[in-house]
Design an enzyme around this catalytic site. Structure first.
Site, PDB file in Angstrom:
ATOM      1  N   ALA A  10       4.314   8.144  -0.973  1.00 51.35           N
ATOM      2  CA  ALA A  10       4.913   8.697   0.256  1.00 51.35           C
ATOM      3  C   ALA A  10       4.158   8.178   1.480  1.00 51.35           C
ATOM      4  O   ALA A  10       3.980   8.885   2.472  1.00 51.35           O
ATOM      5  CB  ALA A  10       4.903  10.218   0.202  1.00 51.35           C
ATOM      6  N   ASN A  12       3.600   4.728   4.213  1.00 46.78           N
ATOM      7  CA  ASN A  12       4.489   4.168   5.244  1.00 46.78           C
ATOM      8  C   ASN A  12       5.776   3.602   4.669  1.00 46.78           C
ATOM      9  O   ASN A  12       6.867   3.914   5.146  1.00 46.78           O
ATOM     10  CB  ASN A  12       3.758   3.070   6.024  1.00 46.78           C
ATOM     11  CG  ASN A  12       2.785   3.664   7.027  1.00 46.78           C
ATOM     12  OD1 ASN A  12       2.947   4.804   7.461  1.00 46.78           O
ATOM     13  ND2 ASN A  12       1.777   2.904   7.383  1.00 46.78           N
ATOM     14  N   VAL A  13       5.666   2.768   3.645  1.00 45.20           N
ATOM     15  CA  VAL A  13       6.871   2.133   3.094  1.00 45.20           C
ATOM     16  C   VAL A  13       7.724   3.176   2.367  1.00 45.20           C
ATOM     17  O   VAL A  13       8.942   3.260   2.579  1.00 45.20           O
ATOM     18  CB  VAL A  13       6.522   0.971   2.125  1.00 45.20           C
ATOM     19  CG1 VAL A  13       7.796   0.381   1.522  1.00 45.20           C
ATOM     20  CG2 VAL A  13       5.734  -0.120   2.843  1.00 45.20           C
ATOM     21  N   GLY A  14       7.078   3.993   1.539  1.00 44.44           N
ATOM     22  CA  GLY A  14       7.808   4.963   0.721  1.00 44.44           C
ATOM     23  C   GLY A  14       8.539   6.002   1.564  1.00 44.44           C
ATOM     24  O   GLY A  14       9.727   6.274   1.355  1.00 44.44           O
ATOM     25  N   ASP A  34       3.871  11.675  -4.564  1.00 47.63           N
ATOM     26  CA  ASP A  34       2.602  11.057  -4.168  1.00 47.63           C
ATOM     27  C   ASP A  34       1.466  11.897  -4.747  1.00 47.63           C
ATOM     28  O   ASP A  34       1.657  13.072  -5.063  1.00 47.63           O
ATOM     29  CB  ASP A  34       2.492  10.998  -2.636  1.00 47.63           C
ATOM     30  CG  ASP A  34       1.484   9.971  -2.158  1.00 47.63           C
ATOM     31  OD1 ASP A  34       1.901   8.939  -1.586  1.00 47.63           O
ATOM     32  OD2 ASP A  34       0.263  10.173  -2.347  1.00 47.63           O
ATOM     33  N   ARG A  89      -9.950  -9.768  -3.952  1.00 47.22           N
ATOM     34  CA  ARG A  89      -8.515  -9.782  -4.226  1.00 47.22           C
ATOM     35  C   ARG A  89      -8.259  -9.326  -5.671  1.00 47.22           C
ATOM     36  O   ARG A  89      -7.338  -8.565  -5.941  1.00 47.22           O
ATOM     37  CB  ARG A  89      -7.992 -11.203  -3.996  1.00 47.22           C
ATOM     38  CG  ARG A  89      -6.521 -11.268  -3.834  1.00 47.22           C
ATOM     39  CD  ARG A  89      -6.057 -12.643  -3.391  1.00 47.22           C
ATOM     40  NE  ARG A  89      -4.621 -12.726  -3.585  1.00 47.22           N
ATOM     41  CZ  ARG A  89      -4.045 -13.092  -4.696  1.00 47.22           C
ATOM     42  NH1 ARG A  89      -4.762 -13.442  -5.736  1.00 47.22           N
ATOM     43  NH2 ARG A  89      -2.730 -13.122  -4.802  1.00 47.22           N
ATOM     44  N   ASN A  96      -4.548  -1.682  -8.144  1.00 47.56           N
ATOM     45  CA  ASN A  96      -3.113  -1.395  -8.006  1.00 47.56           C
ATOM     46  C   ASN A  96      -2.392  -1.475  -9.347  1.00 47.56           C
ATOM     47  O   ASN A  96      -1.441  -0.735  -9.590  1.00 47.56           O
ATOM     48  CB  ASN A  96      -2.476  -2.310  -6.955  1.00 47.56           C
ATOM     49  CG  ASN A  96      -2.708  -1.782  -5.543  1.00 47.56           C
ATOM     50  OD1 ASN A  96      -3.146  -0.655  -5.373  1.00 47.56           O
ATOM     51  ND2 ASN A  96      -2.418  -2.590  -4.547  1.00 47.56           N
ATOM     52  N   ASN A 121       2.239  -4.236  -3.947  1.00 48.87           N
ATOM     53  CA  ASN A 121       1.666  -5.586  -4.030  1.00 48.87           C
ATOM     54  C   ASN A 121       0.404  -5.654  -4.876  1.00 48.87           C
ATOM     55  O   ASN A 121      -0.266  -4.655  -5.029  1.00 48.87           O
ATOM     56  CB  ASN A 121       1.346  -6.068  -2.609  1.00 48.87           C
ATOM     57  CG  ASN A 121       2.565  -6.702  -1.964  1.00 48.87           C
ATOM     58  OD1 ASN A 121       3.255  -7.494  -2.581  1.00 48.87           O
ATOM     59  ND2 ASN A 121       2.812  -6.351  -0.715  1.00 48.87           N
ATOM     60  N   HIS A 176       5.826 -13.954  -3.504  1.00 49.50           N
ATOM     61  CA  HIS A 176       5.695 -13.269  -2.229  1.00 49.50           C
ATOM     62  C   HIS A 176       4.322 -13.635  -1.684  1.00 49.50           C
ATOM     63  O   HIS A 176       3.325 -13.268  -2.236  1.00 49.50           O
ATOM     64  CB  HIS A 176       5.800 -11.758  -2.473  1.00 49.50           C
ATOM     65  CG  HIS A 176       5.868 -10.959  -1.220  1.00 49.50           C
ATOM     66  ND1 HIS A 176       6.580 -11.343  -0.117  1.00 49.50           N
ATOM     67  CD2 HIS A 176       5.321  -9.768  -0.894  1.00 49.50           C
ATOM     68  CE1 HIS A 176       6.457 -10.427   0.822  1.00 49.50           C
ATOM     69  NE2 HIS A 176       5.693  -9.465   0.369  1.00 49.50           N
TER      70      HIS A 176
HETATM   71  N1  APR Z   1       0.907   7.865  -7.636  1.00 44.14           N
HETATM   72  C1  APR Z   1       1.668   8.082  -6.541  1.00 44.14           C
HETATM   73  N2  APR Z   1       1.313   7.674  -5.317  1.00 44.14           N
HETATM   74  C2  APR Z   1       0.146   7.019  -5.196  1.00 44.14           C
HETATM   75  C3  APR Z   1      -0.687   6.742  -6.303  1.00 44.14           C
HETATM   76  C4  APR Z   1      -0.255   7.201  -7.576  1.00 44.14           C
HETATM   77  N3  APR Z   1      -0.974   6.990  -8.688  1.00 44.14           N
HETATM   78  N4  APR Z   1      -1.768   6.073  -5.846  1.00 44.14           N
HETATM   79  C5  APR Z   1      -1.627   5.917  -4.519  1.00 44.14           C
HETATM   80  N5  APR Z   1      -0.473   6.494  -4.112  1.00 44.14           N
HETATM   81  C6  APR Z   1       0.097   6.593  -2.775  1.00 44.14           C
HETATM   82  C7  APR Z   1      -0.952   6.826  -1.697  1.00 44.14           C
HETATM   83  O1  APR Z   1      -1.424   8.160  -1.714  1.00 44.14           O
HETATM   84  C8  APR Z   1      -0.178   6.481  -0.430  1.00 44.14           C
HETATM   85  O2  APR Z   1       0.426   7.618   0.146  1.00 44.14           O
HETATM   86  O3  APR Z   1       0.736   5.407  -2.350  1.00 44.14           O
HETATM   87  C9  APR Z   1       0.888   5.506  -0.937  1.00 44.14           C
HETATM   88  C10 APR Z   1       0.771   4.122  -0.325  1.00 44.14           C
HETATM   89  O4  APR Z   1       1.062   4.242   1.012  1.00 44.14           O
HETATM   90  P1  APR Z   1       0.369   3.378   2.183  1.00 44.14           P
HETATM   91  O5  APR Z   1      -1.096   3.322   1.963  1.00 44.14           O
HETATM   92  O6  APR Z   1       0.907   3.884   3.484  1.00 44.14           O
HETATM   93  O7  APR Z   1       0.904   1.905   1.916  1.00 44.14           O
HETATM   94  P2  APR Z   1       2.317   1.286   2.350  1.00 44.14           P
HETATM   95  O8  APR Z   1       2.174   0.622   3.677  1.00 44.14           O
HETATM   96  O9  APR Z   1       3.365   2.315   2.184  1.00 44.14           O
HETATM   97  O10 APR Z   1       2.486   0.149   1.262  1.00 44.14           O
HETATM   98  C11 APR Z   1       2.718   0.474  -0.086  1.00 44.14           C
HETATM   99  O11 APR Z   1       3.958  -1.494  -0.568  1.00 44.14           O
HETATM  100  O12 APR Z   1       4.441  -3.310   0.769  1.00 44.14           O
HETATM  101  C12 APR Z   1       3.609  -2.818  -0.231  1.00 44.14           C
HETATM  102  O13 APR Z   1       1.522  -3.985   0.104  1.00 44.14           O
HETATM  103  C13 APR Z   1       2.154  -2.749   0.213  1.00 44.14           C
HETATM  104  O14 APR Z   1       1.280  -2.290  -1.986  1.00 44.14           O
HETATM  105  C14 APR Z   1       1.608  -1.719  -0.733  1.00 44.14           C
HETATM  106  C15 APR Z   1       2.799  -0.775  -0.923  1.00 44.14           C
END
Ligand code: APR
Length: 309
Positions: A10, A12-14, A34, A89, A96, A121, A176
């Site tokens: 949840a 930014n992207v989600g 999340d 990296r 991830n 990613n 990508h």
């Molecule tokens: N289960 C569920 N959610 C999780 C878990 C998990 N095991 N581990 C981490 N998260 C959640 C984090 O708590 C966070 O809210 O994933 C979310 C990631 O959100 P952001 O850090 O805002 O990242 P975002 O910009 O949304 O990017 C997410 O998409 O484009 C790709 O490179 C980017 O890998 C990244 C992904």
């Protein structure tokens, strides 16, 4: 519309993807999952409270477990962490991969029939982790990268030509990142080859800007990465699936001999319908484009080797 779509992560992207899915009413319920307590619930409620204003009936709910996600027909995976200072990296890939592995086990258990669209990613490797752990066929595990890269490419071309983005047709294949392969020979403005409209120097600059499109945003934002265009891109894939549109979009798909490559996720033209991937289209590529695609595949395989499943 579907009955239920789940978005894992949840951030930014989600969260932006959930909002777009709800505003387009692509499912009756959108579930945001999340690990951070309260965040998916809070964002979900906030979005649901925008429904009377925006005029949608999709219910957005948040959770820290997968019970509310049970039976989802489609799952979007955006969970992950961003690279932290001092982290290599490879460390990021392993971290991830562990997260996506855990998420995939839950998907397998609670949403065994879902189509899974991966956004986390490094994309191509995370798609492979998802496919391996869920055991789902390649038709049901796809990755979002090409739609985003293509959107960036089309936006820059529309700007250079001073025409509507709607009139730019293009496709970016490959991995990508640095190894993406924009197909200049197939890029057109309403059917007119773009090579007849822009000089080589301008086109080369646009291709270069597309390649570093993600980095350009990160440099502006300083913390965090792009999310408006990435969320729009994955929602376009969802829309094609939900409405069984048979759209041809560049997606990361598990190739089995297509383009002379096997055993890897690669950005290729995919026909998307209600069953997910319906067909990979094989285009005639120039020797240079074919070589670039092979290089992309080799780079993805190298990263796959870092991960232990
Ligand atoms: N289960 C569920 N959610 C999780 C878990 C998990 N095991 N581990 C981490 N998260 C959640 C984090 O708590 C966070 O809210 O994933 C979310 C990631 O959100 P952001 O850090 O805002 O990242 P975002 O910009 O949304 O990017 C997410 O998409 O484009 C790709 O490179 C980017 O890998 C990244 C992904």
């Amino acid at each position: 519309m579907l009955t239920k779509i789940t978005v894992v992560g949840a951030g930014n992207v989600g969260a932006t993807a959930a909002q777009r899915l709800a505003e387009k009413e692509l499912a009756r319920t959108v579930v945001l999952v999340d690990v951070i307590e309260g965040v998916p619930q809070g964002k979900g409620l906030d979005q649901w409270e925008s429904a009377p204003i925006e005029g949608f009936d999709t219910r957005v709910v948040g959770a820290n477990d997968y019970k509310p996600a049970a039976g989802s027909e489609l799952v979007v995976v955006t969970a992950g962490i961003a690279r932290k200072p001092g982290m290599s990296r490879d460390d990021l890939v392993r971290t991830n991969a562990d997260i996506v592995k855990q998420v995939s086990q839950q998907i397998k258990q609670h949403c065994p029939n879902a189509i899974v669209l991966v956004v986390s990613n490094p994309l191509d490797v995370m798609c492979w982790v998802t496919k391996q752990v869920t055991g789902f066929p390649r038709e049901r595990v796809l990755g979002m990268a090409g739609v985003l890269d293509t959107a960036r490419y089309r936006a820059f071309l529309a700007e250079a030509l001073d025409v509507s983005v709607e009139d730019i047709q293009a496709m970016v294949l490959g991995g990508h990142g640095d190894t993406m392969v924009p197909l200049i020979s197939y890029t057109t403005m309403s059917g007119i080859p773009v090579t007849q409209l822009l000089d080589k120097t301008t086109l080369d600059k646009i291709v270069e800007r597309t390649r570093s499109g993600g980095a350009e945003i990160v440099n502006y934002l300083k913390t965090g990465s792009a999310y408006y265009a990435p969320s729009a891109a994955v929602v376009q894939m969802v829309d094609a699936i939900v409405h069984d549109k048979k759209r041809v979009l560049p997606c990361a798909a598990w190739v089995q001999g297509e383009y002379g490559v096997s055993g890897v996720y690669l950005g290729v033209p995919c026909k998307l319908g209600r069953n997910g991937l319906e067909r990979i289209l094989e285009l005639k590529l120039s020797a240079e484009e074919q070589a670039a695609l092979a290089k992309s595949a080799a780079a993805v395989k190298e990263t796959m080797a870092v991960v232990q499943l």
